[in-house]
Design an enzyme around this catalytic site. Structure first.
Site, PDB file in Angstrom:
ATOM      1  CD  GLU A  87     -61.006 -32.345 -80.837  1.00 27.29           C
ATOM      2  OE1 GLU A  87     -59.773 -32.463 -80.366  1.00 27.29           O
ATOM      3  OE2 GLU A  87     -61.202 -32.579 -81.996  1.00 27.29           O
ATOM      4  CB  CYS A 100     -69.985 -32.426 -82.944  1.00 28.48           C
ATOM      5  SG  CYS A 100     -69.224 -34.103 -82.241  1.00 28.48           S
ATOM      6  CB  CYS A 107     -62.340 -42.246 -75.597  1.00 26.94           C
ATOM      7  SG  CYS A 107     -63.653 -43.358 -76.149  1.00 26.94           S
ATOM      8  CB  CYS A 111     -62.213 -46.737 -82.164  1.00 30.22           C
ATOM      9  SG  CYS A 111     -63.710 -47.301 -81.328  1.00 30.22           S
ATOM     10  CB  CYS A 114     -61.226 -42.472 -82.878  1.00 31.00           C
ATOM     11  SG  CYS A 114     -61.608 -41.436 -81.781  1.00 31.00           S
ATOM     12  CB  CYS A 333     -63.495 -38.001 -83.157  1.00 35.56           C
ATOM     13  SG  CYS A 333     -63.666 -38.464 -81.415  1.00 35.56           S
TER      14      CYS A 333
HETATM   15  S1  SF4 Z   1     -64.578 -43.382 -82.026  1.00 43.17           S
HETATM   16 FE1  SF4 Z   1     -63.243 -42.341 -80.358  1.00 43.17          FE
HETATM   17  S2  SF4 Z   1     -64.269 -41.522 -79.186  1.00 43.17           S
HETATM   18 FE2  SF4 Z   1     -65.699 -42.631 -80.187  1.00 43.17          FE
HETATM   19  S3  SF4 Z   1     -65.582 -44.570 -78.814  1.00 43.17           S
HETATM   20 FE3  SF4 Z   1     -64.291 -44.689 -80.382  1.00 43.17          FE
HETATM   21  S4  SF4 Z   1     -62.341 -44.079 -79.193  1.00 43.17           S
HETATM   22 FE4  SF4 Z   1     -63.767 -43.187 -78.290  1.00 43.17          FE
END
Ligand code: SF4
Length: 343
Positions: A87, A100, A107, A111, A114, A333
């Site tokens: 996306e 973006c 990923c 985090c 996220c 995100c």
């Molecule tokens: S914010 Fe989300 S996409 Fe960015 S590094 Fe952390 S887990 Fe990965």
């Protein structure tokens, strides 16, 4: 072969067995950068278009869905050739429309705030798959190479760009190439959760892109609660690498700071932020968190965010509260992709 993965020299080589005239690569590249498929390349002989189409792919992604938010940002859902879904979001700004883009499917950084990291990393995107997001949206908005609808790129979608270093560096070269979309490197921002060795490597390349670092806390103890990567790199390591980037490139470094009530918004946090960024050109982007389904984390109210921002300014720190775009259309995100995967 995905032709958007290639630069003009590589494209010349690929085309040589089909048609060795040097102008062919320029012709084909222009069509590719305009988001077109082989069948649309009307100034190429049909036999060449057919042969290329039999053996190669022009555009590596298709737009599956676009959802316009009340604030005029547009969330895009794309499908890759292998069926994976990614996306991105288009944000109209006074200083130029910004896209973006995602750099990975999923990923592995995990985090806490996220949605992209929830299922882990599926795979890296190739340079052409990152570029394909730009060509597709530019075309969707009625743009082409001579009348671009996208002025700025932020590498801030799904994925950690520096975890896919080579493809991301190639993408930056391709998107800024004068024979293509010609978006200046200084109009590209790369956001990292703080992979310090790669931040230094990027600084040494001297590309001149804006570096944006997800800091989110001033103490390791708190940062570890928000970001897995903080177990590997301390706040001190991350700040040292950011300082190196500033010294090497002269570019102001942006620090992303998601405000979490009761965790990272005290007066002492503001004082530590001022101390950490002293002596370097830096700006703190204070983020109002979008609610993420499946994550037990709360942000703060607008007033609380503004108050924290004021504290920083009083301490001489350049800071703004970032407008949260697209919150009515799963703007954070990874949220839209997850809702699609989960059905
Ligand atoms: S914010 Fe989300 S996409 Fe960015 S590094 Fe952390 S887990 Fe990965």
């Amino acid at each position: 072969m995905i032709l958007l993965d290639l630069n003009i020299e590589e494209l010349k080589e690929l085309l040589a067995p089909y048609d060795c005239r040097s102008f062919r690569a320029q012709q084909v590249y222009k069509w590719l950068a305009n988001g077109c498929d082989f069948s649309e390349m009307s100034d190429l002989p049909k036999s060449l278009r057919d042969k290329l189409g039999e053996n190669h792919t022009a555009q590596p992604i298709v737009i599956l869905e676009s959802i316009k938010s009340k604030d005029s940002s547009v969330k895009f859902l794309y499908r890759l050739i292998d069926g994976n879904i990614i996306e991105g979001v288009f944000m109209p700004h006074d200083y130029g429309n910004t896209l973006c883009v995602s750099t990975q499917v999923g990923c592995r950084m995990g985090c806490e705030f996220c949605a992209s990291g929830i299922g882990g990393l599926v795979r890296n995107l190739s340079a052409g798959e990152i570029l394909g997001q730009v060509t597709a949206v530019n075309r969707f908005l009625g743009g082409n190479v001579s009348d671009r609808k996208i002025m700025n790129i932020v590498l801030m979608g799904s994925g950690e760009p520096l975890d896919n270093f080579d493809n991301v560096v190639k993408f930056i070269d391709l998107v800024s190439a004068p024979y293509g979309l010609n978006i200046g490197k200084r109009s590209v921002s790369l956001s990292t959760c703080g992979l310090t060795e790669k931040m230094r490597e990027l600084a040494d390349l001297g590309l001149g892109v804006t570096l944006s670092v997800s800091l989110h806390a001033t103490l390791d103890e708190y940062r570890r609660k928000l970001m897995l990567i903080a177990n590997k790199y301390s706040v001190t390591d991350v700040i040292a690498a950011a300082r190196y980037y500033f010294q090497k490139t002269g570019r102001r470094v942006i620090f992303e700071y998601s405000m979490v009530k009761g965790v990272n918004m005290s007066f002492l946090d503001a004082k530590r932020l001022a101390e950490l960024t002293k002596g370097m050109s830096a700006h703190i982007n204070l983020i109002m968190l979008n609610k993420v389904e499946g994550k037990n984390i709360a942000g703060c109210t607008k007033q609380e965010g503004e108050r924290f921002c004021e504290k920083l300014r009083e301490l001489g720190v350049s800071a703004t509260v970032r407008r949260s775009m697209g919150s009515d259309v799963a703007g954070a995100c990874g949220q839209l992709r997850r809702s699609r995967i989960n059905g």
